[in-house]
Design a protein around this motif. Structure first.
Motif, PDB file in Angstrom:
ATOM      1  N   ASP A  26      65.343  -1.690  49.600  1.00  0.00           N
ATOM      2  CA  ASP A  26      65.532  -0.456  50.347  1.00  0.00           C
ATOM      3  C   ASP A  26      64.976  -0.627  51.750  1.00  0.00           C
ATOM      4  OD1 ASP A  26      66.120   2.149  50.970  1.00  0.00           O
ATOM      5  OD2 ASP A  26      64.299   2.954  50.070  1.00  0.00           O
ATOM      6  N   PHE A  27      65.842  -1.022  52.673  1.00  0.00           N
ATOM      7  CA  PHE A  27      65.419  -1.184  54.062  1.00  0.00           C
ATOM      8  C   PHE A  27      65.382   0.190  54.724  1.00  0.00           C
ATOM      9  CE2 PHE A  27      67.676  -5.268  53.275  1.00  0.00           C
ATOM     10  CZ  PHE A  27      66.566  -6.095  53.363  1.00  0.00           C
ATOM     11  N   THR A  36      62.457  -9.396  56.366  1.00  0.00           N
ATOM     12  CA  THR A  36      63.087 -10.030  55.200  1.00  0.00           C
ATOM     13  C   THR A  36      63.748 -11.344  55.609  1.00  0.00           C
ATOM     14  OG1 THR A  36      63.439  -7.899  54.126  1.00  0.00           O
ATOM     15  CG2 THR A  36      64.813  -9.740  53.383  1.00  0.00           C
ATOM     16  N   LEU A  37      64.409 -11.355  56.768  1.00  0.00           N
ATOM     17  CA  LEU A  37      65.006 -12.595  57.273  1.00  0.00           C
ATOM     18  C   LEU A  37      63.931 -13.650  57.550  1.00  0.00           C
ATOM     19  CD1 LEU A  37      67.759 -11.146  59.637  1.00  0.00           C
ATOM     20  CD2 LEU A  37      68.067 -12.170  57.362  1.00  0.00           C
ATOM     21  N   PHE A  38      62.788 -13.217  58.090  1.00  0.00           N
ATOM     22  CA  PHE A  38      61.682 -14.155  58.315  1.00  0.00           C
ATOM     23  C   PHE A  38      61.208 -14.741  56.983  1.00  0.00           C
ATOM     24  CE2 PHE A  38      60.421 -11.273  62.110  1.00  0.00           C
ATOM     25  CZ  PHE A  38      61.372 -11.881  62.926  1.00  0.00           C
ATOM     26  N   ASP A  39      61.125 -13.895  55.960  1.00  0.00           N
ATOM     27  CA  ASP A  39      60.718 -14.367  54.627  1.00  0.00           C
ATOM     28  C   ASP A  39      61.730 -15.368  54.079  1.00  0.00           C
ATOM     29  OD1 ASP A  39      58.494 -12.712  54.730  1.00  0.00           O
ATOM     30  OD2 ASP A  39      59.384 -11.142  53.462  1.00  0.00           O
ATOM     31  N   LEU A  40      63.013 -15.080  54.268  1.00  0.00           N
ATOM     32  CA  LEU A  40      64.062 -15.999  53.802  1.00  0.00           C
ATOM     33  C   LEU A  40      63.994 -17.336  54.540  1.00  0.00           C
ATOM     34  CD1 LEU A  40      67.048 -13.505  53.492  1.00  0.00           C
ATOM     35  CD2 LEU A  40      65.768 -14.576  51.617  1.00  0.00           C
ATOM     36  N   GLU A  41      63.649 -17.276  55.808  1.00  0.00           N
ATOM     37  CA  GLU A  41      63.477 -18.510  56.583  1.00  0.00           C
ATOM     38  C   GLU A  41      62.339 -19.338  55.999  1.00  0.00           C
ATOM     39  OE1 GLU A  41      62.898 -19.718  61.245  1.00  0.00           O
ATOM     40  OE2 GLU A  41      61.754 -17.999  60.494  1.00  0.00           O
TER      41      GLU A  41
END
Length: 153
Positions: A26-27, A36-41
């Motif tokens: 839930d963004f 979240t993109l930083f975490d995925l990176e």
């Protein structure tokens, strides 16, 4: 409050969806999306690249997850292309696509299993055909040899 893992698993089974589909994200803001993109990176090798004036997200080709992600993203792309038509309203396609996303990767696993079983049946059938042809060839050779011996008498 999120149900416990065993309850989530039972709900997913009843709905015939993957349990990961029930763990909604839930963004509340673009900042949360960016984090979240930083975490995925950090966790999965997601990379940001610039091609021309466009920014692209891709996975590090040397990461362990890249082969799976390549397969998964390819499947996602194919599903979008076949189920959604941007030029017409297609409620059935929209529903089919939504169900595909919720069932991911269940249908892919079933599809892969079916493909593998079909291949094994074809290979097995072909091997039996080759064995039969080999047997027939040997039998013909034996008969020809036996005929030659009989005609020598």
């Amino acid at each position: 409050m999120v149900p416990k893992a065993d309850i989530l698993s039972k709900i997913a089974d009843a709905l015939e969806v993957d349990v990961a589909a029930l763990n909604g994200v839930d963004f509340q803001s673009e900042k949360e999306l960016m984090h979240t993109l930083f975490d995925l990176e950090r966790d999965f090798g997601l990379r940001l690249e610039k091609r021309g004036s466009k920014y692209m997200l891709c996975f590090d080709p040397n990461s362990e997850i890249e082969p799976y992600m390549d397969y998964a993203l390819s499947s996602w792309y194919k599903a979008r292309e076949t189920m959604l038509n941007p030029f017409e309203e297609n409620a059935d396609g929209d529903l089919e696509y939504h169900l595909w996303t919720q069932r991911f990767p269940i249908d892919l696993v079933k599809e892969e299993t079916t493909r593998k079983e079909r291949t094994e049946r074809l290979v097995s059938g072909r091997c039996n055909e080759i064995k039969t042809q080999g047997f027939v060839f040997l039998l013909q050779k034996r008969i020809f040899s036996f005929s030659a011996e009989l005609s020598a008498f």
